[in-house]
Motif scaffolding. Structure first.
Motif, PDB file in Angstrom:
ATOM      1  N   PHE A  76       0.860  -1.985  11.218  1.00 50.13           N
ATOM      2  CA  PHE A  76       1.640  -1.880   9.982  1.00 50.13           C
ATOM      3  C   PHE A  76       2.929  -1.102  10.210  1.00 50.13           C
ATOM      4  O   PHE A  76       3.999  -1.482   9.720  1.00 50.13           O
ATOM      5  N   LEU A  79       5.534  -3.192  12.048  1.00 51.74           N
ATOM      6  CA  LEU A  79       6.209  -4.122  11.147  1.00 51.74           C
ATOM      7  C   LEU A  79       7.278  -3.400  10.332  1.00 51.74           C
ATOM      8  O   LEU A  79       8.398  -3.915  10.166  1.00 51.74           O
ATOM      9  N   ALA A  80       6.945  -2.204   9.840  1.00 55.21           N
ATOM     10  CA  ALA A  80       7.929  -1.449   9.057  1.00 55.21           C
ATOM     11  C   ALA A  80       9.102  -0.997   9.922  1.00 55.21           C
ATOM     12  O   ALA A  80      10.254  -0.981   9.469  1.00 55.21           O
ATOM     13  N   MET A 219       1.914 -17.028   8.781  1.00 54.41           N
ATOM     14  CA  MET A 219       2.798 -15.908   9.094  1.00 54.41           C
ATOM     15  C   MET A 219       3.305 -15.975  10.528  1.00 54.41           C
ATOM     16  O   MET A 219       4.504 -15.785  10.790  1.00 54.41           O
ATOM     17  N   PHE A 244      10.255 -10.014  11.190  1.00 55.30           N
ATOM     18  CA  PHE A 244       9.927  -9.288   9.960  1.00 55.30           C
ATOM     19  C   PHE A 244       9.738 -10.254   8.794  1.00 55.30           C
ATOM     20  O   PHE A 244       8.782 -10.118   8.015  1.00 55.30           O
ATOM     21  N   THR A 245      10.625 -11.239   8.663  1.00 55.59           N
ATOM     22  CA  THR A 245      10.529 -12.181   7.546  1.00 55.59           C
ATOM     23  C   THR A 245       9.221 -12.954   7.587  1.00 55.59           C
ATOM     24  O   THR A 245       8.552 -13.129   6.567  1.00 55.59           O
ATOM     25  N   ALA A 248       6.177 -10.477   7.050  1.00 53.38           N
ATOM     26  CA  ALA A 248       6.159  -9.872   5.714  1.00 53.38           C
ATOM     27  C   ALA A 248       5.788 -10.870   4.636  1.00 53.38           C
ATOM     28  O   ALA A 248       5.725 -10.514   3.457  1.00 53.38           O
ATOM     29  N   VAL A 251       3.192 -10.534   1.655  1.00 51.95           N
ATOM     30  CA  VAL A 251       3.595 -10.208   0.287  1.00 51.95           C
ATOM     31  C   VAL A 251       4.335 -11.425  -0.252  1.00 51.95           C
ATOM     32  O   VAL A 251       5.494 -11.636   0.095  1.00 51.95           O
ATOM     33  N   GLY A 255       8.533 -10.850   0.786  1.00 51.37           N
ATOM     34  CA  GLY A 255       8.877 -10.860   2.198  1.00 51.37           C
ATOM     35  C   GLY A 255      10.001 -11.826   2.495  1.00 51.37           C
ATOM     36  O   GLY A 255      10.952 -11.499   3.224  1.00 51.37           O
ATOM     37  N   GLY A 259      13.872 -10.760   3.763  1.00 54.79           N
ATOM     38  CA  GLY A 259      14.405 -11.366   4.974  1.00 54.79           C
ATOM     39  C   GLY A 259      15.678 -12.136   4.709  1.00 54.79           C
ATOM     40  O   GLY A 259      16.621 -12.102   5.516  1.00 54.79           O
ATOM     41  N   LEU A 328      -0.398  -7.821  -3.527  1.00 57.26           N
ATOM     42  CA  LEU A 328      -1.012  -7.992  -2.213  1.00 57.26           C
ATOM     43  C   LEU A 328      -2.418  -8.583  -2.313  1.00 57.26           C
ATOM     44  O   LEU A 328      -2.818  -9.385  -1.468  1.00 57.26           O
TER      45      LEU A 328
END
Length: 356
Positions: A76, A79-80, A219, A244-245, A248, A251, A255, A259, A328
């Motif tokens: 996690f 990703l952030a 994803m 990331f897009t 993410a 969500v 997401g 992006g 979520l």
């Protein structure tokens, strides 16, 4: 008017369900971190069990839980942290290229507004001064604004920090005693309803497993698609923005939106031309078509049977009750509810009331 025992049982169950919905609505903010932890525990428990089986009991469950939860937290955070290089590179570029971008925007807008019959006077100097007032603000003003925001939104900040601490803690205890919690819940199910309950749980487990596998596959495919597409256009930050897009997208909609904004901003700052618009339109337009019309319906939608309108309603409803984290858990919880609705529909069609 007298009711039959069957009708009384039906009214009782409806009352219990309405009471539970009322409790969820009133205690939504309190229950949210526990609901998120329960969903994560459901997803991660098979990994803990697999690690136990792989080590044949030689590794304590405490260590297995710690390894799995630590791996999830690191994933996690990774990703952030994909946002960090994007912000670090775009911030100075924005300060350098903003004057030219604003001049070009004014030159493009003035003829367009004149053609539409709108008499608007745009002063590039005033616009640039207004923008640079915030971009080049001194440290004292920035810190003052930050402290002021913290004072005004102290409860929100405290809630976020509390959830960041509470969710991992609740997840740890749920992973440690998941089987015991499940068996405790099953004990409250009446014996005569146990067979139906077990069948419902098995069906819901299959639907959730299909949803999670399908969503993870979507994803990964979209992360590769966006990263390759943006990189082929020559975007320097195409790789982190694309990854990331795609990742993410757990969500829904948010997401993709984040992006899109990041790619648009990075493209305008790097190319400062129509190429940025073409890049975003081609990559994100084709990506949305691929994900919405092909991947999600085939890999997720068809497996759990949720109509697109039901997906939108679930996202709005859970978001209203539970906030951001409600978005979520909206789809997996809706998938479980769908199993119950299917069973109720089957019973209704087989009932004497429907047959007349």
């Amino acid at each position: 008017m007298q009711f039959t025992p069957t009708q009384m049982r039906g009214f009782t169950w409806i009352s219990i369900a309405l009471g539970m919905l009322l409790v969820l609505w009133v205690l939504g903010p309190v229950l949210t971190p526990f609901a998120v932890a329960a969903v994560l525990a459901y997803v991660l428990t098979p990994l803990v069990d697999s690690l136990d089986s792989l080590c044949r009991g030689r590794v304590p469950r405490l260590l297995a839980v710690a390894v799995v939860e630590l791996g999830f937290v690191l994933a996690f955070l990774m990703l952030a942290l994909l946002i960090v290089p994007i912000v670090v590179k775009e911030a100075p570029l924005m300060r350098e290229q903003l004057p030219g971008l604003l001049d070009g925007l004014v030159r493009w807008l003035q003829p367009l507004l004149a053609q539409l019959g709108l008499k608007v006077s745009l002063d590039p100097a005033s616009i640039k001064a207004f923008a640079f007032k915030y971009l080049n603000a001194n440290v004292e003003e920035a810190l003052g604004s930050l402290f002021s925001s913290l004072k005004l939104g102290g409860s929100v900040a405290l809630s976020v920090v509390g959830n960041l601490v509470l969710i991992p803690a609740a997840l740890f205890y749920l992973l440690m005693d998941w089987d015991r919690f499940v068996s405790l819940i099953v004990q409250f199910v009446p014996t005569r309803l146990r067979a139906g309950f077990d069948h419902f749980v098995d069906e819901a487990d299959q639907v959730l497993g299909q949803y999670l596998r399908g969503q993870l596959l979507v994803m990964l495919i979209m992360a590769v698609f966006y990263a390759v597409g943006l990189s082929l256009f020559g975007l320097d930050l195409g790789l982190p923005i694309g990854i990331f897009t795609g990742l993410a997208m757990f969500v829904p909609y948010l997401g993709f939106g984040v992006g899109l904004v990041l790619a648009s901003l990075a493209g305008l700052l790097q190319f400062a031309s129509i190429k940025a618009v073409v890049m975003v339109a081609v990559v994100f337009g084709s990506g949305q078509v691929l994900e919405s019309l092909f991947l999600t319906p085939r890999l997720v939608g068809e497996r759990i049977g949720l109509h697109p309108l039901a997906v939108i309603f679930a996202l709005l409803a859970f978001g209203e009750v539970f906030g951001f984290v409600g978005v979520l858990v909206a789809l997996p919880v809706s998938a479980v509810m769908l199993v119950g609705i299917r069973r109720l529909r089957t019973r209704y069609f087989a009932s004497p009331f429907y047959r007349g």
